[in-house]
Design a protein around this motif. Structure first.
Motif, PDB file in Angstrom:
ATOM      1  N   PRO A  17       0.721  -1.262   0.005  1.00  0.00           N
ATOM      2  CA  PRO A  17      -0.081   0.091   0.064  1.00  0.00           C
ATOM      3  C   PRO A  17       0.809   1.318   0.047  1.00  0.00           C
ATOM      4  CG  PRO A  17      -0.120  -0.983   1.918  1.00  0.00           C
ATOM      5  CD  PRO A  17       0.562  -2.121   1.357  1.00  0.00           C
ATOM      6  N   GLY A  18       1.827   1.192   0.736  1.00  0.00           N
ATOM      7  CA  GLY A  18       2.625   2.449   0.809  1.00  0.00           C
ATOM      8  C   GLY A  18       3.447   2.574  -0.606  1.00  0.00           C
ATOM      9  N   LEU A  19       3.948   1.712  -1.289  1.00  0.00           N
ATOM     10  CA  LEU A  19       4.374   2.089  -2.480  1.00  0.00           C
ATOM     11  C   LEU A  19       3.572   2.656  -3.504  1.00  0.00           C
ATOM     12  CD1 LEU A  19       7.112   2.044  -4.326  1.00  0.00           C
ATOM     13  CD2 LEU A  19       6.348  -0.382  -4.741  1.00  0.00           C
ATOM     14  N   ILE A  20       2.203   1.977  -3.670  1.00  0.00           N
ATOM     15  CA  ILE A  20       1.355   2.243  -4.512  1.00  0.00           C
ATOM     16  C   ILE A  20       0.619   3.272  -4.230  1.00  0.00           C
ATOM     17  CG2 ILE A  20      -1.058   1.218  -5.527  1.00  0.00           C
ATOM     18  CD1 ILE A  20       0.002  -1.397  -5.055  1.00  0.00           C
ATOM     19  N   GLY A  21       0.450   3.752  -3.155  1.00  0.00           N
ATOM     20  CA  GLY A  21      -0.075   5.131  -2.705  1.00  0.00           C
ATOM     21  C   GLY A  21       0.826   6.238  -3.003  1.00  0.00           C
ATOM     22  N   ARG A  22       2.038   6.044  -2.854  1.00  0.00           N
ATOM     23  CA  ARG A  22       3.149   7.133  -3.047  1.00  0.00           C
ATOM     24  C   ARG A  22       3.109   7.206  -4.539  1.00  0.00           C
ATOM     25  NH1 ARG A  22       5.294   8.921   1.380  1.00  0.00           N
ATOM     26  NH2 ARG A  22       5.119   7.541   3.381  1.00  0.00           N
ATOM     27  N   ALA A  23       3.121   5.990  -5.530  1.00  0.00           N
ATOM     28  CA  ALA A  23       3.273   6.052  -6.807  1.00  0.00           C
ATOM     29  C   ALA A  23       2.125   7.030  -7.391  1.00  0.00           C
ATOM     30  CB  ALA A  23       3.399   4.864  -7.446  1.00  0.00           C
ATOM     31  N   GLY A  24       0.697   6.758  -6.828  1.00  0.00           N
ATOM     32  CA  GLY A  24      -0.575   7.501  -7.278  1.00  0.00           C
ATOM     33  C   GLY A  24      -0.331   8.817  -6.874  1.00  0.00           C
ATOM     34  N   ALA A  25       0.344   9.360  -5.669  1.00  0.00           N
ATOM     35  CA  ALA A  25       0.466  10.756  -5.277  1.00  0.00           C
ATOM     36  C   ALA A  25       1.390  11.410  -6.223  1.00  0.00           C
ATOM     37  CB  ALA A  25       1.107  10.629  -3.741  1.00  0.00           C
ATOM     38  N   ALA A  26       2.551  10.613  -6.756  1.00  0.00           N
ATOM     39  CA  ALA A  26       3.345  11.426  -7.606  1.00  0.00           C
ATOM     40  C   ALA A  26       2.682  11.602  -9.012  1.00  0.00           C
ATOM     41  CB  ALA A  26       4.802  10.296  -7.905  1.00  0.00           C
ATOM     42  N   LEU A  27       1.942  10.731  -9.317  1.00  0.00           N
ATOM     43  CA  LEU A  27       1.027  10.869 -10.751  1.00  0.00           C
ATOM     44  C   LEU A  27       0.129  11.995 -10.728  1.00  0.00           C
ATOM     45  CD1 LEU A  27       0.516   7.293 -11.718  1.00  0.00           C
ATOM     46  CD2 LEU A  27       1.917   8.825 -12.721  1.00  0.00           C
ATOM     47  N   LEU A  28      -0.456  12.289  -9.548  1.00  0.00           N
ATOM     48  CA  LEU A  28      -1.198  13.338  -9.133  1.00  0.00           C
ATOM     49  C   LEU A  28      -0.584  14.563  -9.102  1.00  0.00           C
ATOM     50  CD1 LEU A  28      -4.285  14.019  -8.821  1.00  0.00           C
ATOM     51  CD2 LEU A  28      -3.840  13.793  -6.120  1.00  0.00           C
ATOM     52  N   GLY A  29       0.752  14.713  -8.523  1.00  0.00           N
ATOM     53  CA  GLY A  29       1.442  15.838  -8.564  1.00  0.00           C
ATOM     54  C   GLY A  29       1.902  16.088 -10.090  1.00  0.00           C
TER      55      GLY A  29
ATOM     56  N   ALA B 140       6.908  19.628 -12.726  1.00  0.00           N
ATOM     57  CA  ALA B 140       6.323  18.349 -12.839  1.00  0.00           C
ATOM     58  C   ALA B 140       7.015  17.395 -11.733  1.00  0.00           C
ATOM     59  CB  ALA B 140       6.108  17.852 -14.381  1.00  0.00           C
ATOM     60  N   PRO B 141       8.523  17.298 -12.163  1.00  0.00           N
ATOM     61  CA  PRO B 141       9.235  16.595 -11.229  1.00  0.00           C
ATOM     62  C   PRO B 141       9.297  16.784  -9.670  1.00  0.00           C
ATOM     63  CG  PRO B 141      10.437  16.825 -13.160  1.00  0.00           C
ATOM     64  CD  PRO B 141       9.149  17.917 -13.100  1.00  0.00           C
ATOM     65  N   GLY B 142       9.175  18.128  -9.466  1.00  0.00           N
ATOM     66  CA  GLY B 142       9.261  18.523  -8.008  1.00  0.00           C
ATOM     67  C   GLY B 142       7.766  18.368  -7.391  1.00  0.00           C
ATOM     68  N   LEU B 143       6.785  18.534  -8.140  1.00  0.00           N
ATOM     69  CA  LEU B 143       5.448  18.291  -7.315  1.00  0.00           C
ATOM     70  C   LEU B 143       5.214  16.804  -7.226  1.00  0.00           C
ATOM     71  CD1 LEU B 143       2.952  20.723  -9.042  1.00  0.00           C
ATOM     72  CD2 LEU B 143       3.838  20.721  -6.784  1.00  0.00           C
ATOM     73  N   GLY B 144       5.599  15.995  -8.401  1.00  0.00           N
ATOM     74  CA  GLY B 144       5.618  14.373  -8.128  1.00  0.00           C
ATOM     75  C   GLY B 144       6.324  14.086  -7.028  1.00  0.00           C
ATOM     76  N   ILE B 145       7.624  14.290  -6.996  1.00  0.00           N
ATOM     77  CA  ILE B 145       8.278  14.008  -5.640  1.00  0.00           C
ATOM     78  C   ILE B 145       7.659  14.581  -4.398  1.00  0.00           C
ATOM     79  CG2 ILE B 145      10.535  13.932  -4.506  1.00  0.00           C
ATOM     80  CD1 ILE B 145      11.654  14.087  -7.369  1.00  0.00           C
ATOM     81  N   GLY B 146       7.428  15.565  -4.253  1.00  0.00           N
ATOM     82  CA  GLY B 146       6.707  16.291  -3.091  1.00  0.00           C
ATOM     83  C   GLY B 146       5.433  15.560  -2.741  1.00  0.00           C
ATOM     84  N   TYR B 147       4.461  15.389  -3.606  1.00  0.00           N
ATOM     85  CA  TYR B 147       3.446  14.548  -3.480  1.00  0.00           C
ATOM     86  C   TYR B 147       3.642  13.265  -2.891  1.00  0.00           C
ATOM     87  CZ  TYR B 147      -0.325  17.878  -5.572  1.00  0.00           C
ATOM     88  OH  TYR B 147      -1.041  19.013  -5.466  1.00  0.00           O
ATOM     89  N   ALA B 148       4.406  12.552  -3.529  1.00  0.00           N
ATOM     90  CA  ALA B 148       4.785  11.230  -2.983  1.00  0.00           C
ATOM     91  C   ALA B 148       5.535  11.208  -1.544  1.00  0.00           C
ATOM     92  CB  ALA B 148       6.020  10.502  -3.975  1.00  0.00           C
ATOM     93  N   ILE B 149       6.196  12.114  -1.084  1.00  0.00           N
ATOM     94  CA  ILE B 149       6.736  12.435  -0.006  1.00  0.00           C
ATOM     95  C   ILE B 149       5.756  12.670   1.212  1.00  0.00           C
ATOM     96  CG2 ILE B 149       8.500  13.307   1.579  1.00  0.00           C
ATOM     97  CD1 ILE B 149      10.142  13.952  -0.989  1.00  0.00           C
ATOM     98  N   VAL B 150       5.002  13.541   0.987  1.00  0.00           N
ATOM     99  CA  VAL B 150       3.777  13.937   1.731  1.00  0.00           C
ATOM    100  C   VAL B 150       2.811  12.988   1.954  1.00  0.00           C
ATOM    101  CG1 VAL B 150       4.896  16.260   1.828  1.00  0.00           C
ATOM    102  CG2 VAL B 150       2.781  15.536   0.433  1.00  0.00           C
ATOM    103  N   PHE B 151       2.449  12.076   1.066  1.00  0.00           N
ATOM    104  CA  PHE B 151       1.174  11.102   0.967  1.00  0.00           C
ATOM    105  C   PHE B 151       0.976  10.355   2.264  1.00  0.00           C
ATOM    106  CE2 PHE B 151      -0.937   7.069  -0.082  1.00  0.00           C
ATOM    107  CZ  PHE B 151      -1.968   7.634  -0.274  1.00  0.00           C
TER     108      PHE B 151
END
Length: 240
Positions: free
Chosen positions: A151-163, A181-192
């Protein structure tokens, strides 16, 4: 309860974006099929007006049904669901109504260029939808999370796509998209997390609303090309 109000709002907004795409398709198809003959401008204007007016009404009605259906299915008051679906859609519906009212005033030679610049961000929406589905799966332990057990990996991957989708939707500049795009993707994944899930979705909804406002403003500039200069003259005279 597995119903996420921000995700329900995103569903309504994506329904409105679909209505934008349909409204954009009708005049585009008309102009593409009329390349070998003179295009009757009143027919093109009528397609734009009717298409975007239908998008404004149809998108809002569809979002309202989402809210009502969700409240009915969970046997609770539909008010909070309606607030999220209609609240996410109404700004876009207003933008569609503005376009329907003003786009027919665009000079005769400008509609093809206008249609090219106002093409709906369908690819960006598809990326966002994929991200939302993965985030929901991670939080509710539904497929594919219940099969993979990550769940953690898939959720962060989804958050990165949303970012990434948020960055692509918020700007039309390739340079800005490449940087953000890369910054928001990484940021969304980190804080998800379960607590931040809603805030990340709201960020995407804000970007989608900004896209609709830009589209309406661009249409107004083309429909009333002298309005900006007139306003500047008035302001200069007032300052003097």
């Amino acid at each position: 309860m597995r119903t996420s109000l921000p995700q329900l709002g995103a569903a309504g907004a994506l329904a409105m974006l679909t209505a934008f795409a349909v409204a954009h398709l009708a005049p585009t198809s008309w102009l593409a099929g009329a390349h070998s003959r003179a295009t009757p401008e009143p027919a093109t204007d009528s397609l734009i007006r009717r298409g975007y007016l239908a998008a404004a009404v149809g998108g809002a009605v569809t979002a309202g049904f989402y809210g009502l259906a969700t409240g009915t299915s969970v046997h609770y008051d539909s008010s909070p669901y309606l607030k999220w679906t209609l609240g996410s859609v109404l700004p876009l519906a207003v933008c569609a109504a503005v376009i329907a009212a003003t786009a027919p005033r665009i000079p005769a030679n400008d509609p093809p260029a206008w249609l090219a610049r106002t093409r709906p961000a369908i690819l960006h929406a598809a990326i966002a939808t994929t991200g939302l589905c993965l985030m929901r799966a991670a939080l509710t332990i539904t497929p594919p999370v219940d099969l993979t057990g990550m769940p953690g990996l898939i959720g962060r991957a989804g958050a990165a796509l949303l970012g990434v989708a948020t960055a692509l939707t918020a700007s039309r500049s390739r340079t800005i998209r490449t940087l953000t795009a890369p910054g928001l993707g990484i940021g969304y994944a980190i804080v998800f997390t379960n607590d931040t899930n809603g805030a990340l979705i709201v960020g995407y909804l804000v970007a989608l609303t900004w896209w609709g406002m830009w589209l309406a403003a661009h249409t107004l500039r083309l429909a009333f090309p002298t309005a900006g200069a007139t306003l500047r003259r008035l302001l200069d005279g007032r300052d003097a």
